[in-house]
Write a protein that holds these residues in place. Sequence first.
Motif, PDB file in Angstrom:
ATOM      1  N   LEU A  95       0.820  -1.210   0.000  1.00  0.00           N
ATOM      2  CA  LEU A  95       0.000   0.000   0.000  1.00  0.00           C
ATOM      3  C   LEU A  95       0.855   1.262   0.000  1.00  0.00           C
ATOM      4  CD1 LEU A  95      -2.696  -0.960   2.660  1.00  0.00           C
ATOM      5  CD2 LEU A  95      -2.900  -1.104   0.170  1.00  0.00           C
ATOM      6  N   GLY A  96       2.013   1.187   0.597  1.00  0.00           N
ATOM      7  CA  GLY A  96       2.846   2.382   0.732  1.00  0.00           C
ATOM      8  C   GLY A  96       2.529   3.178   1.973  1.00  0.00           C
ATOM      9  N   VAL A  97       1.627   2.665   2.819  1.00  0.00           N
ATOM     10  CA  VAL A  97       1.322   3.285   4.109  1.00  0.00           C
ATOM     11  C   VAL A  97       1.248   2.194   5.162  1.00  0.00           C
ATOM     12  CG1 VAL A  97       0.040   5.206   3.078  1.00  0.00           C
ATOM     13  CG2 VAL A  97      -1.197   3.161   3.825  1.00  0.00           C
ATOM     14  N   GLU A  98       1.510   2.543   6.410  1.00  0.00           N
ATOM     15  CA  GLU A  98       1.388   1.588   7.504  1.00  0.00           C
ATOM     16  C   GLU A  98      -0.068   1.479   7.936  1.00  0.00           C
ATOM     17  OE1 GLU A  98       3.994   2.786  10.608  1.00  0.00           O
ATOM     18  OE2 GLU A  98       5.824   2.447   9.433  1.00  0.00           O
ATOM     19  N   VAL A  99      -0.431   0.301   8.438  1.00  0.00           N
ATOM     20  CA  VAL A  99      -1.798   0.057   8.906  1.00  0.00           C
ATOM     21  C   VAL A  99      -1.739  -0.287  10.384  1.00  0.00           C
ATOM     22  CG1 VAL A  99      -3.890  -1.313   8.607  1.00  0.00           C
ATOM     23  CG2 VAL A  99      -2.464  -0.778   6.618  1.00  0.00           C
ATOM     24  N   HIS A 100      -2.198   0.648  11.230  1.00  0.00           N
ATOM     25  CA  HIS A 100      -2.097   0.498  12.678  1.00  0.00           C
ATOM     26  C   HIS A 100      -3.452   0.105  13.277  1.00  0.00           C
ATOM     27  CE1 HIS A 100       1.614   3.390  12.724  1.00  0.00           C
ATOM     28  NE2 HIS A 100       1.861   2.227  12.152  1.00  0.00           N
ATOM     29  N   ALA A 105      -5.918  -7.461   8.171  1.00  0.00           N
ATOM     30  CA  ALA A 105      -6.575  -8.265   7.143  1.00  0.00           C
ATOM     31  C   ALA A 105      -8.087  -8.073   7.127  1.00  0.00           C
ATOM     32  CB  ALA A 105      -6.243  -9.746   7.344  1.00  0.00           C
ATOM     33  N   GLU A 106      -8.676  -7.608   8.224  1.00  0.00           N
ATOM     34  CA  GLU A 106     -10.126  -7.466   8.271  1.00  0.00           C
ATOM     35  C   GLU A 106     -10.613  -6.094   7.791  1.00  0.00           C
ATOM     36  OE1 GLU A 106     -11.251  -8.126  12.321  1.00  0.00           O
ATOM     37  OE2 GLU A 106     -10.832  -6.056  12.935  1.00  0.00           O
ATOM     38  N   VAL A 107      -9.696  -5.181   7.525  1.00  0.00           N
ATOM     39  CA  VAL A 107     -10.095  -3.843   7.065  1.00  0.00           C
ATOM     40  C   VAL A 107     -10.513  -3.917   5.603  1.00  0.00           C
ATOM     41  CG1 VAL A 107      -9.394  -1.446   6.781  1.00  0.00           C
ATOM     42  CG2 VAL A 107      -8.475  -2.798   8.674  1.00  0.00           C
ATOM     43  N   GLY A 108     -11.656  -3.331   5.268  1.00  0.00           N
ATOM     44  CA  GLY A 108     -12.134  -3.337   3.895  1.00  0.00           C
ATOM     45  C   GLY A 108     -11.126  -2.710   2.945  1.00  0.00           C
ATOM     46  N   ALA A 109     -10.941  -3.339   1.791  1.00  0.00           N
ATOM     47  CA  ALA A 109      -9.959  -2.847   0.824  1.00  0.00           C
ATOM     48  C   ALA A 109     -10.243  -1.412   0.413  1.00  0.00           C
ATOM     49  CB  ALA A 109      -9.951  -3.756  -0.409  1.00  0.00           C
ATOM     50  N   ASP A 110     -11.519  -1.058   0.266  1.00  0.00           N
ATOM     51  CA  ASP A 110     -11.862   0.294  -0.166  1.00  0.00           C
ATOM     52  C   ASP A 110     -11.441   1.331   0.871  1.00  0.00           C
ATOM     53  OD1 ASP A 110     -13.731  -0.769   1.618  1.00  0.00           O
ATOM     54  OD2 ASP A 110     -15.420   0.334   0.762  1.00  0.00           O
ATOM     55  N   ARG A 111     -11.502   0.978   2.155  1.00  0.00           N
ATOM     56  CA  ARG A 111     -11.123   1.915   3.213  1.00  0.00           C
ATOM     57  C   ARG A 111      -9.622   2.183   3.178  1.00  0.00           C
ATOM     58  NH1 ARG A 111     -13.451  -0.370   8.621  1.00  0.00           N
ATOM     59  NH2 ARG A 111     -13.056   1.760   9.336  1.00  0.00           N
ATOM     60  N   LEU A 112      -8.837   1.133   2.947  1.00  0.00           N
ATOM     61  CA  LEU A 112      -7.394   1.300   2.851  1.00  0.00           C
ATOM     62  C   LEU A 112      -7.017   2.112   1.606  1.00  0.00           C
ATOM     63  CD1 LEU A 112      -6.256  -2.293   3.857  1.00  0.00           C
ATOM     64  CD2 LEU A 112      -6.212  -0.236   5.274  1.00  0.00           C
ATOM     65  N   VAL A 113      -7.687   1.831   0.505  1.00  0.00           N
ATOM     66  CA  VAL A 113      -7.417   2.565  -0.741  1.00  0.00           C
ATOM     67  C   VAL A 113      -7.731   4.045  -0.564  1.00  0.00           C
ATOM     68  CG1 VAL A 113      -8.122   2.841  -3.145  1.00  0.00           C
ATOM     69  CG2 VAL A 113      -7.736   0.550  -2.218  1.00  0.00           C
ATOM     70  N   VAL A 140      -6.612   8.972   8.823  1.00  0.00           N
ATOM     71  CA  VAL A 140      -5.268   8.978   8.247  1.00  0.00           C
ATOM     72  C   VAL A 140      -4.389   9.832   9.158  1.00  0.00           C
ATOM     73  CG1 VAL A 140      -3.856   9.533   6.229  1.00  0.00           C
ATOM     74  CG2 VAL A 140      -6.231   8.776   5.935  1.00  0.00           C
ATOM     75  N   GLY A 141      -3.288   9.262   9.656  1.00  0.00           N
ATOM     76  CA  GLY A 141      -2.411   9.984  10.566  1.00  0.00           C
ATOM     77  C   GLY A 141      -1.573  11.025   9.849  1.00  0.00           C
ATOM     78  N   ASP A 142      -0.850  11.831  10.629  1.00  0.00           N
ATOM     79  CA  ASP A 142      -0.062  12.909  10.036  1.00  0.00           C
ATOM     80  C   ASP A 142       1.105  12.387   9.211  1.00  0.00           C
ATOM     81  OD1 ASP A 142       1.435  11.977  12.129  1.00  0.00           O
ATOM     82  OD2 ASP A 142       1.690  13.913  13.110  1.00  0.00           O
ATOM     83  N   LYS A 143       1.473  11.109   9.389  1.00  0.00           N
ATOM     84  CA  LYS A 143       2.519  10.501   8.568  1.00  0.00           C
ATOM     85  C   LYS A 143       1.951   9.518   7.557  1.00  0.00           C
ATOM     86  CE  LYS A 143       6.100  11.037  12.090  1.00  0.00           C
ATOM     87  NZ  LYS A 143       7.129  10.341  12.923  1.00  0.00           N
ATOM     88  N   GLY A 144       0.640   9.584   7.333  1.00  0.00           N
ATOM     89  CA  GLY A 144       0.008   8.775   6.303  1.00  0.00           C
ATOM     90  C   GLY A 144      -0.488   7.426   6.749  1.00  0.00           C
ATOM     91  N   TYR A 146      -2.727   4.443   8.324  1.00  0.00           N
ATOM     92  CA  TYR A 146      -4.152   4.200   8.545  1.00  0.00           C
ATOM     93  C   TYR A 146      -4.329   3.825  10.011  1.00  0.00           C
ATOM     94  CZ  TYR A 146      -8.764   2.123   8.379  1.00  0.00           C
ATOM     95  OH  TYR A 146     -10.086   1.834   8.628  1.00  0.00           O
ATOM     96  N   LEU A 147      -5.174   4.574  10.724  1.00  0.00           N
ATOM     97  CA  LEU A 147      -5.283   4.425  12.174  1.00  0.00           C
ATOM     98  C   LEU A 147      -6.581   3.785  12.639  1.00  0.00           C
ATOM     99  CD1 LEU A 147      -3.831   7.892  13.295  1.00  0.00           C
ATOM    100  CD2 LEU A 147      -2.612   5.741  12.890  1.00  0.00           C
ATOM    101  N   GLY A 148      -7.448   3.401  11.716  1.00  0.00           N
ATOM    102  CA  GLY A 148      -8.725   2.814  12.110  1.00  0.00           C
ATOM    103  C   GLY A 148      -9.872   3.739  11.748  1.00  0.00           C
ATOM    104  N   GLY A 149     -11.040   3.466  12.301  1.00  0.00           N
ATOM    105  CA  GLY A 149     -12.167   4.318  11.954  1.00  0.00           C
ATOM    106  C   GLY A 149     -13.473   3.878  12.575  1.00  0.00           C
ATOM    107  N   VAL A 150     -14.556   4.281  11.933  1.00  0.00           N
ATOM    108  CA  VAL A 150     -15.910   4.049  12.429  1.00  0.00           C
ATOM    109  C   VAL A 150     -16.748   3.516  11.272  1.00  0.00           C
ATOM    110  CG1 VAL A 150     -17.963   5.134  13.426  1.00  0.00           C
ATOM    111  CG2 VAL A 150     -15.682   5.978  14.047  1.00  0.00           C
TER     112      VAL A 150
END
Length: 260
Positions: A95-100, A105-113, A140-144, A146-150
């Motif tokens: 992806l080019g970004v970290e996923v925190h 694996a359970e995060v929807g692909a569209d949300r990560l994109v 999206v964090g200040d360094k890009g 992915y931090l989660g969501g709602v």
Amino acid sequence: MLLTIDAGNTNTVFALIDGDTIVEQWRLSTNDQRTADEYLVSISHLMSLHGRKPSDVTGAIIASVVPQVVWPLTQLCQKYFATRPLIVGAPDVKLGVEVHVKNPAEVGADRLVNAVAADALYGGPAIVVDFGTATTFDIVGDKGAYLGGVICPGINLSLSALHQAAAKLPRIAVTPPATNLVTGKSTLEAMQSGVFWGYVGMIEGLVVRLKAEHSPTMKVLATGGLATIFSNRTDSIDVVVGDLTLQGLRLIYERNVASA
């Protein structure tokens, strides 16, 4: 040209991108029983109407929240477009970004994109509100990163549930009330007000809470079919980006091709 495929729960969007410009875009209803051959019939016809042909496609990338459609879409790309598609979420696709989050694996692909596109095009920190089958708020964090969501029920799901559960309430369309008054003077007006202003209240309330958790200066981006309707009635949304997911797919494809 790059073929991007965004398979959502309700619709699947196919787009042709030349450089960083979306030149064509088509929408089919998502059907997990559709075969690669059936996809071809629809897509080749749409392409020919716009003077395009399968040989114009030089690469492909797929993001899907419906696992059953990934295989036929992959076969479509390999068999008829002569290209092996990248699949967002596959181990070999970066992806080019970290996923925190606890389980990436359970995060929807569209949300990560969407997070990838928001960071690249607007910078973090940011909140991405996507009005799809579900209404999602992604951070999206200040360094890009992915931090989660709602995740909330989408407005059309809410309307359908309201109609099905209450025998005397009609099925209504998603439309903003004629005025900014909240009080409805009929059942129809009361339903329109409750659904519309209820969602505005949800958007505003969640944005306030998310900014309090992360940063008061976060940009709020909105995407999805209903984004414009809501953005016109609230100051909580800074910008509407209709093609955010498609641009995110383009960016991920370019990053993986460049690193290959």
